[in-house]
Each structure stands twice: as C-alpha cells, then as structure tokens.
Motif scaffolding. Structure first.
Motif, PDB file in Angstrom:
ATOM      1  N   CYS A   1     -19.087  64.491 -30.331  1.00  0.00           N
ATOM      2  CA  CYS A   1     -20.444  64.619 -30.194  1.00  0.00           C
ATOM      3  C   CYS A   1     -20.927  65.443 -28.940  1.00  0.00           C
ATOM      4  N   ASP A   2     -22.146  66.014 -29.050  1.00  0.00           N
ATOM      5  CA  ASP A   2     -22.347  67.098 -28.213  1.00  0.00           C
ATOM      6  C   ASP A   2     -23.115  66.385 -26.817  1.00  0.00           C
ATOM      7  N   ALA A   3     -23.574  65.272 -27.082  1.00  0.00           N
ATOM      8  CA  ALA A   3     -24.491  64.714 -26.011  1.00  0.00           C
ATOM      9  C   ALA A   3     -24.385  63.371 -26.073  1.00  0.00           C
ATOM     10  N   TRP A   4     -24.668  62.611 -24.854  1.00  0.00           N
ATOM     11  CA  TRP A   4     -24.553  60.916 -24.475  1.00  0.00           C
ATOM     12  C   TRP A   4     -26.025  60.559 -24.185  1.00  0.00           C
ATOM     13  N   TYR A   5     -26.733  59.961 -25.107  1.00  0.00           N
ATOM     14  CA  TYR A   5     -27.986  59.526 -24.663  1.00  0.00           C
ATOM     15  C   TYR A   5     -27.883  58.093 -24.024  1.00  0.00           C
ATOM     16  N   SER A   6     -27.717  58.155 -22.751  1.00  0.00           N
ATOM     17  CA  SER A   6     -27.337  56.918 -21.892  1.00  0.00           C
ATOM     18  C   SER A   6     -28.175  56.220 -21.329  1.00  0.00           C
ATOM     19  N   VAL A   7     -27.848  54.785 -21.382  1.00  0.00           N
ATOM     20  CA  VAL A   7     -28.777  53.683 -20.421  1.00  0.00           C
ATOM     21  C   VAL A   7     -28.111  53.861 -19.072  1.00  0.00           C
ATOM     22  N   ILE A   8     -26.835  53.678 -18.783  1.00  0.00           N
ATOM     23  CA  ILE A   8     -26.310  53.643 -17.829  1.00  0.00           C
ATOM     24  C   ILE A   8     -26.595  54.817 -16.751  1.00  0.00           C
ATOM     25  N   GLY A   9     -26.590  55.866 -17.333  1.00  0.00           N
ATOM     26  CA  GLY A   9     -27.026  57.222 -16.695  1.00  0.00           C
ATOM     27  C   GLY A   9     -28.201  57.137 -16.081  1.00  0.00           C
ATOM     28  N   GLY A  10     -29.254  56.308 -16.553  1.00  0.00           N
ATOM     29  CA  GLY A  10     -30.635  56.203 -15.881  1.00  0.00           C
ATOM     30  C   GLY A  10     -30.312  55.366 -14.557  1.00  0.00           C
ATOM     31  N   THR A  11     -29.424  54.716 -14.506  1.00  0.00           N
ATOM     32  CA  THR A  11     -29.418  53.870 -13.047  1.00  0.00           C
ATOM     33  C   THR A  11     -28.069  54.393 -12.407  1.00  0.00           C
ATOM     34  N   PHE A  12     -27.219  54.636 -13.098  1.00  0.00           N
ATOM     35  CA  PHE A  12     -25.765  55.103 -12.377  1.00  0.00           C
ATOM     36  C   PHE A  12     -25.374  56.534 -12.838  1.00  0.00           C
ATOM     37  N   PRO A  13     -26.243  57.404 -12.339  1.00  0.00           N
ATOM     38  CA  PRO A  13     -25.575  58.633 -13.081  1.00  0.00           C
ATOM     39  C   PRO A  13     -24.335  59.033 -12.555  1.00  0.00           C
ATOM     40  N   GLU A  14     -23.828  58.774 -11.500  1.00  0.00           N
ATOM     41  CA  GLU A  14     -22.420  59.315 -11.207  1.00  0.00           C
ATOM     42  C   GLU A  14     -21.148  59.053 -11.835  1.00  0.00           C
ATOM     43  N   PRO A  15     -21.048  57.941 -12.219  1.00  0.00           N
ATOM     44  CA  PRO A  15     -19.960  57.675 -13.047  1.00  0.00           C
ATOM     45  C   PRO A  15     -20.358  58.010 -14.646  1.00  0.00           C
ATOM     46  N   ALA A  16     -21.656  58.031 -15.105  1.00  0.00           N
ATOM     47  CA  ALA A  16     -21.869  58.561 -16.324  1.00  0.00           C
ATOM     48  C   ALA A  16     -21.499  59.952 -16.366  1.00  0.00           C
ATOM     49  N   LEU A  17     -22.175  60.706 -15.338  1.00  0.00           N
ATOM     50  CA  LEU A  17     -21.681  62.133 -15.351  1.00  0.00           C
ATOM     51  C   LEU A  17     -20.130  62.515 -15.400  1.00  0.00           C
ATOM     52  N   ALA A  18     -19.254  61.706 -14.561  1.00  0.00           N
ATOM     53  CA  ALA A  18     -17.724  61.724 -14.473  1.00  0.00           C
ATOM     54  C   ALA A  18     -17.474  61.431 -15.849  1.00  0.00           C
ATOM     55  N   LEU A  19     -17.695  60.576 -16.619  1.00  0.00           N
ATOM     56  CA  LEU A  19     -17.331  60.302 -17.993  1.00  0.00           C
ATOM     57  C   LEU A  19     -17.429  61.322 -18.888  1.00  0.00           C
ATOM     58  N   THR A  20     -18.854  61.824 -18.759  1.00  0.00           N
ATOM     59  CA  THR A  20     -19.284  63.092 -19.603  1.00  0.00           C
ATOM     60  C   THR A  20     -18.675  64.418 -19.508  1.00  0.00           C
ATOM     61  N   ARG A  21     -18.343  64.513 -17.908  1.00  0.00           N
ATOM     62  CA  ARG A  21     -17.744  66.020 -17.530  1.00  0.00           C
ATOM     63  C   ARG A  21     -16.061  65.688 -18.133  1.00  0.00           C
ATOM     64  N   ALA A  22     -15.652  64.840 -18.053  1.00  0.00           N
ATOM     65  CA  ALA A  22     -14.297  64.553 -18.594  1.00  0.00           C
ATOM     66  C   ALA A  22     -13.987  64.968 -19.922  1.00  0.00           C
ATOM     67  N   ALA A  23     -14.970  64.251 -20.536  1.00  0.00           N
ATOM     68  CA  ALA A  23     -14.715  64.666 -22.240  1.00  0.00           C
ATOM     69  C   ALA A  23     -15.118  66.163 -22.292  1.00  0.00           C
ATOM     70  N   GLN A  24     -16.140  66.558 -21.795  1.00  0.00           N
ATOM     71  CA  GLN A  24     -16.476  67.992 -22.035  1.00  0.00           C
ATOM     72  C   GLN A  24     -15.296  68.882 -21.693  1.00  0.00           C
ATOM     73  N   THR A  25     -14.631  68.548 -20.762  1.00  0.00           N
ATOM     74  CA  THR A  25     -13.427  69.517 -20.242  1.00  0.00           C
ATOM     75  C   THR A  25     -12.250  69.081 -20.914  1.00  0.00           C
ATOM     76  N   GLY A  26     -12.308  68.321 -22.065  1.00  0.00           N
ATOM     77  CA  GLY A  26     -11.067  67.997 -22.790  1.00  0.00           C
ATOM     78  C   GLY A  26     -10.297  66.907 -22.248  1.00  0.00           C
ATOM     79  N   GLN A  27     -10.579  66.355 -21.038  1.00  0.00           N
ATOM     80  CA  GLN A  27      -9.911  65.357 -20.417  1.00  0.00           C
ATOM     81  C   GLN A  27     -10.272  63.952 -21.003  1.00  0.00           C
ATOM     82  N   HIS A  28      -9.697  63.782 -22.130  1.00  0.00           N
ATOM     83  CA  HIS A  28     -10.143  62.749 -23.116  1.00  0.00           C
ATOM     84  C   HIS A  28      -9.593  61.267 -22.480  1.00  0.00           C
ATOM     85  N   GLU A  29      -8.480  61.438 -21.674  1.00  0.00           N
ATOM     86  CA  GLU A  29      -8.016  60.148 -21.661  1.00  0.00           C
ATOM     87  C   GLU A  29      -8.785  59.772 -20.319  1.00  0.00           C
ATOM     88  N   ARG A  30      -9.123  60.711 -19.435  1.00  0.00           N
ATOM     89  CA  ARG A  30      -9.828  60.308 -18.237  1.00  0.00           C
ATOM     90  C   ARG A  30     -11.214  59.754 -18.790  1.00  0.00           C
TER      91      ARG A  30
END
Length: 299
Positions: free
Chosen positions: A204-233
């Motif tokens: 998927c290209d995007a995550w339309y995120s609920v928690i990202g609206g209140t807790f952006p840091e962990p949501a960004l950490a998850l998103t960036r890991a997936a975007q850079t191929g760090q799937h396990e992370r």
C-alpha cells in the motif's frame, strides 16, 4: 500527497458547544511539526457528520491555515449529493489540497447510486479526491468492479481500503490484484490502524491513520520503516501498539479512545465529543492513561 502517513486529527467539540478552534489548530500544527505527509481534516475521527456546513467550512480553513504547508485532505461526505457538492466547494475555497469522500447514507445505496455520486462530484472538482471505503460506518461494500469504474473518473487519486487478510501472502496478493485494476495514477491506502503495518508491507502507498492524528511519532516510525523495506521493524512497532488496537476493538472503534487520549495529553478539554457521544467513563480513561504511560506515548 497520497503516499506515506496521512494523519487524521480529532475535531474537538465540547458537548453541545461549537468547535474548539484553538485546540483543533494546536492538533493540526502539532502534526505539521512532526512531519506527517498529509493531514486529514473532517474524517470519521474528525466527526464531520455531526457538524453544520458552516462549521465544516470553518474547520477546513483552520486546518489549512495551521498546517504550515503540509497538504490538507478534507472530508466531504454527506447524505445528499447537493450537500457533498457544497462541502467540496467549501473545501476548495479553504485551500484544501484534496478531498475525501465516503458514501454516507440512511437508505441503503446501490452501486449505481454510489458511482453516480462520485461521477457528479468529480465533475465539479478541481482538486484530487480519495475514495473512502468504510463499510463499518457506511454499511456499503465496494466491489472491485466499482473500484475500477471509480478510478477512471477525473480527479480520483487514491482509494482508502479497509483491512487486508491477516496472512502476509494473501495481503500482498490482494494489493497486487488492486494494482492491476487501477490506473498507475491512483494510489492504494490502508485504513484500520491495526492493519497498517500489514498493508504498507504488502505494498500500500499510504496509511490513512487515526492514531497518527494524536500520536504522530509512533505512526511515522511505523510508516517510515515500511517505506524503507524494514518490514519486521514495522510489524514490531505495530505489535508494540497492540494495547491501543485492543482498546479500539473493546470500545467499538477508535474515536472514543483517541478523544480520551487527546484529553489525557492536555491537547483538548476533557469533554471533546459532540453529544450524544459520551466518550469513555472514568475507569476506562484510567485504563487508557495506563496504556499511554506504559507505551511512553505521553511526550
């Protein structure tokens, strides 16, 4: 714009009062500062269905004014096509970069009803549109054939899909199937926060995120890991957040949980949902507070 993390903030509405503009502006600016890829104003988390046209137009303007240049996608769902067109006009006038449309209804909708809605709306749009597939709320289920028809309409730029199969291979096969149906210009975004890592890892290209609206840091950490191929992370971060996903399930959705979380963080007043929504009770808030502290989400 329709890639990466799209964070959907709460629209604080104290009971029967009007929108808390100051608190909402703070939430939006906080997301921009964190570095989200886009901000989704007036989504389901933003309680758009409870607001008047004037209130929605005002919220759209406040979002754009406080997003510090981050693209703002504004929800325009409503019962009547006329109301959707009015909301779209107001969003465009506010400077939104895109709009998000779910087929809201009271009477059950047919595929032709829904196609006609999007056909008329996109014919009157000058900015991109996200098709919002949210069967839990709208009680309308999109078929793959309807996805394909809608994706050929002008201005359709992304489809926000619900959860994917739990099996990794089946999830990837599902996304690949959608890719074959859709033009290259239309992105696929996952919703349902518990499925975010699985969806992003599946392509998927995007995550339309609920928690990202209140807790952006962990949501960004998850998103960036997936975007850079760090799937396990990415999966590990999702597993770390499992107590939040469990709370979403326990309370029949995410809205009451993120509303209580925003209040716990001091970002809004304790009462921040439109009546008749009552939010979590004292015991449930205490449990949520414990989860927030244990996950170190309080900063």
């Amino acid at each position: 714009m329709f890639t990466g993390l799209s964070a959907f903030p709460l629209t604080p509405i104290p009971g029967n009062g009007s929108v808390d503009e100051k608190a909402f502006a703070t939430l939006v600016n906080r997301l921009a500062t964190a570095g989200v890829d886009s901000i989704g104003a007036l989504g389901s988390t933003g309680s758009y269905a409870y607001l008047t046209r004037e209130e929605r137009a005002h919220v759209a303007r406040v979002a754009v004014d406080n997003a510090d240049g981050v693209p703002v996608i504004v929800g325009i769902g409503a019962l009547r096509t006329l109301q959707v067109l009015q909301a779209a006009e107001d969003a465009q006038n506010a400077g939104a970069s895109g709009v998000l449309l779910a087929p809201v209804s009271y009477q059950p909708l047919t595929d032709d009803d829904v196609f006609g809605l999007y056909e008329e709306v996109t014919a009157n749009l000058s900015i991109p549109l996200v098709v919002y597939d949210n069967p839990g709320t709208t009680h309308f289920t999109f078929t793959d054939e309807l996805y394909a028809r809608l994706a050929r309409l002008p201005q359709v730029a992304s489809i926000k899909i619900p959860s994917l199969p739990a099996d990794t291979a089946k999830a990837r096969a599902r996304v690949e199937h959608l890719r074959r149906l859709l033009p290259d210009t239309v992105t696929v975004g996952i919703s349902g926060d518990a499925a975010a890592a699985r969806g992003l890892n599946a392509g998927c290209d995007a995550w339309y995120s609920v928690i990202g609206g209140t807790f952006p840091e962990p949501a960004l950490a998850l998103t960036r890991a997936a975007q850079t191929g760090q799937h396990e992370r990415a999966l590990e971060e999702s597993q770390r957040l499992q107590p939040l996903w469990d709370l979403f399930t326990r309370h029949g959705g995410s809205l009451r949980v993120v509303a209580a979380a925003a209040a716990h963080l001091g970002l809004t007043a304790q009462r921040n949902l439109p009546l008749p929504l009552r939010g979590l009770d004292a015991e449930e808030r205490a449990h949520l507070s414990t989860v927030i502290e244990r996950l170190q989400l309080h900063t």
